[in-house]
Design a protein around this motif. Structure first.
Motif, PDB file in Angstrom:
ATOM      1  N   HIS A   1       0.949  -1.314  -0.344  1.00 25.94           N
ATOM      2  CA  HIS A   1      -0.213   0.084   0.074  1.00 25.94           C
ATOM      3  C   HIS A   1       0.918   1.030  -0.023  1.00 25.94           C
ATOM      4  O   HIS A   1       0.999   2.107   0.708  1.00 25.94           O
ATOM      5  CB  HIS A   1      -1.058   0.296   1.091  1.00 25.94           C
TER       6      HIS A   1
ATOM      7  N   HIS B   1     -10.668   7.673  -3.791  1.00 28.53           N
ATOM      8  CA  HIS B   1      -9.763   6.231  -3.175  1.00 28.53           C
ATOM      9  C   HIS B   1      -8.556   6.191  -4.025  1.00 28.53           C
ATOM     10  O   HIS B   1      -8.208   5.272  -3.933  1.00 28.53           O
ATOM     11  CB  HIS B   1     -10.731   4.984  -2.828  1.00 28.53           C
ATOM     12  N   PHE B   2      -8.716   6.922  -5.330  1.00 26.43           N
ATOM     13  CA  PHE B   2      -7.596   6.879  -5.744  1.00 26.43           C
ATOM     14  C   PHE B   2      -6.996   8.454  -6.062  1.00 26.43           C
ATOM     15  O   PHE B   2      -6.032   8.527  -7.191  1.00 26.43           O
ATOM     16  CB  PHE B   2      -8.428   6.122  -7.217  1.00 26.43           C
TER      17      PHE B   2
ATOM     18  N   HIS C   1      -4.334   8.939  -1.854  1.00 22.58           N
ATOM     19  CA  HIS C   1      -4.185   8.374  -2.563  1.00 22.58           C
ATOM     20  C   HIS C   1      -4.346   8.794  -4.304  1.00 22.58           C
ATOM     21  O   HIS C   1      -5.015   9.979  -4.390  1.00 22.58           O
ATOM     22  CB  HIS C   1      -4.825   7.504  -3.219  1.00 22.58           C
TER      23      HIS C   1
ATOM     24  N   GLU D   1       0.094   3.039  -4.564  1.00 22.03           N
ATOM     25  CA  GLU D   1      -0.981   4.069  -4.941  1.00 22.03           C
ATOM     26  C   GLU D   1      -0.856   6.105  -4.790  1.00 22.03           C
ATOM     27  O   GLU D   1      -1.625   6.890  -4.771  1.00 22.03           O
ATOM     28  CB  GLU D   1      -1.999   3.999  -4.294  1.00 22.03           C
ATOM     29  N   HIS D   2      -0.249   5.868  -3.569  1.00 18.00           N
ATOM     30  CA  HIS D   2       0.920   7.474  -3.405  1.00 18.00           C
ATOM     31  C   HIS D   2       2.191   8.061  -3.702  1.00 18.00           C
ATOM     32  O   HIS D   2       1.940   9.407  -3.112  1.00 18.00           O
ATOM     33  CB  HIS D   2       1.286   7.481  -1.445  1.00 18.00           C
TER      34      HIS D   2
END
Length: 291
Positions: free
Chosen positions: A100, A182-183, A236, A103-104
């Protein structure tokens, strides 16, 4: 102390057993040279608060993740956005793990991270990447499945949604904004300190009706502001799925690539779900590659 507790509990049919070593030291001792354990040649990129005596944390010190800064300062302080070489010798790492994190960061930063993982890994070394699967988010958005976004319960508590820089509790957010945030968090109308012209519900629906899936996603991510991301690195700003990660791994030079699952690594030490794969496995995908 153990004898005293056993003396009290044995008549009741209980026995205090030896606590299993939570770090599974024997896995490492049976599989890797002593020098690799001594030099901590197992690297967790974007490690956060992770700890294992044989692993080196690679992360960036920031106010947003202040609670992790002590562990980061004991490892390698590295800014993925710099796209510079990691201060690690080539062909020296046994395993590289990243959960995880991609995505950042931008595509370019993620490509550099994977290139660096390939460079530092020994021959037959493992790379494992896990991240949110945008395919699942998209399916929930199209099906109006708000239950998929299970974190809305947490971020409907005033203290939590304000801390996370939402401008309202998520239980009143639309499915469009739950999906978008969320993205491409700072592009959503939910972000209290986002871009000046966020994408509203109507525009988002039009984008995904007119453009291809990947084009619509890329359009939204391209609007993310790096200045905002530096301020709120927990946002994100990118989308990933197995297809996109596999393509990036292939471009890097990996040829042995396979889809994995929660706790299902080919690499025995990575099957320890006490310390790996324990971030949002309900919405994650897992990809591994061998150099």
């Amino acid at each position: 102390m153990k004898r005293l507790i056993n003396k009290c509990l044995n008549p009741l049919g209980y026995e205090v057993k030896r606590i299993v070593n939570k770090h599974n030291i024997s896995y490492y001792q049976n599989s890797y040279p002593a020098d690799s354990m001594k030099m901590k040649r197992f690297y967790n990129i974007g490690a956060g608060g992770f700890y294992h005596p044989y692993w080196t944390n690679v992360d960036y010190i920031s106010e947003w993740y202040a609670s992790n800064n002590k562990k980061t300062s004991q490892g390698i302080h590295y800014d993925l956005f710099s796209k510079s070489p990691m201060p690690i010798d080539s062909n020296s790492a046994e395993v590289v793990y990243s959960s995880h994190t991609i995505e950042h960061i931008t595509n370019a930063a993620a490509e550099n991270m994977i290139n660096e993982a390939f460079r530092i890994l020994k021959s037959n070394g493992y790379l494992r990447i896990t991240a949110p699967n945008i395919d699942l988010d998209y399916r929930a958005y199209r099906n109006n499945d708000k239950h998929f976004f299970y974190w809305t319960k947490r971020y409907s508590i005033p203290k939590e949604w304000k801390r996370a820089k939402y401008n309202k509790p998520l239980n009143v957010a639309t499915i469009e904004q739950l999906f978008l945030s969320h993205f491409a968090a700072s592009v959503s109308t939910l972000h209290s300190d986002g871009i000046s012209e966020p994408i509203d519900d109507k525009e988002l629906n039009e984008l995904f009706n007119k453009l291809s899936f990947e084009e619509a996603l890329d359009y939204c991510c391209a609007k993310c502001c790096m200045k905002i991301q530096k301020k709120y690195p927990g946002n994100h700003i990118n989308w990933w799925n197995p297809k996109k990660v596999t393509s990036t791994l292939e471009d890097t030079g990996f040829t042995k690539i396979y889809l994995s699952g929660y706790g299902q690594s080919f690499c025995p030490i990575l099957r320890d779900i006490n310390i790996f794969d324990n971030t949002h496995h309900k919405l994650s995908f897992y990809i591994e590659a061998i150099k």
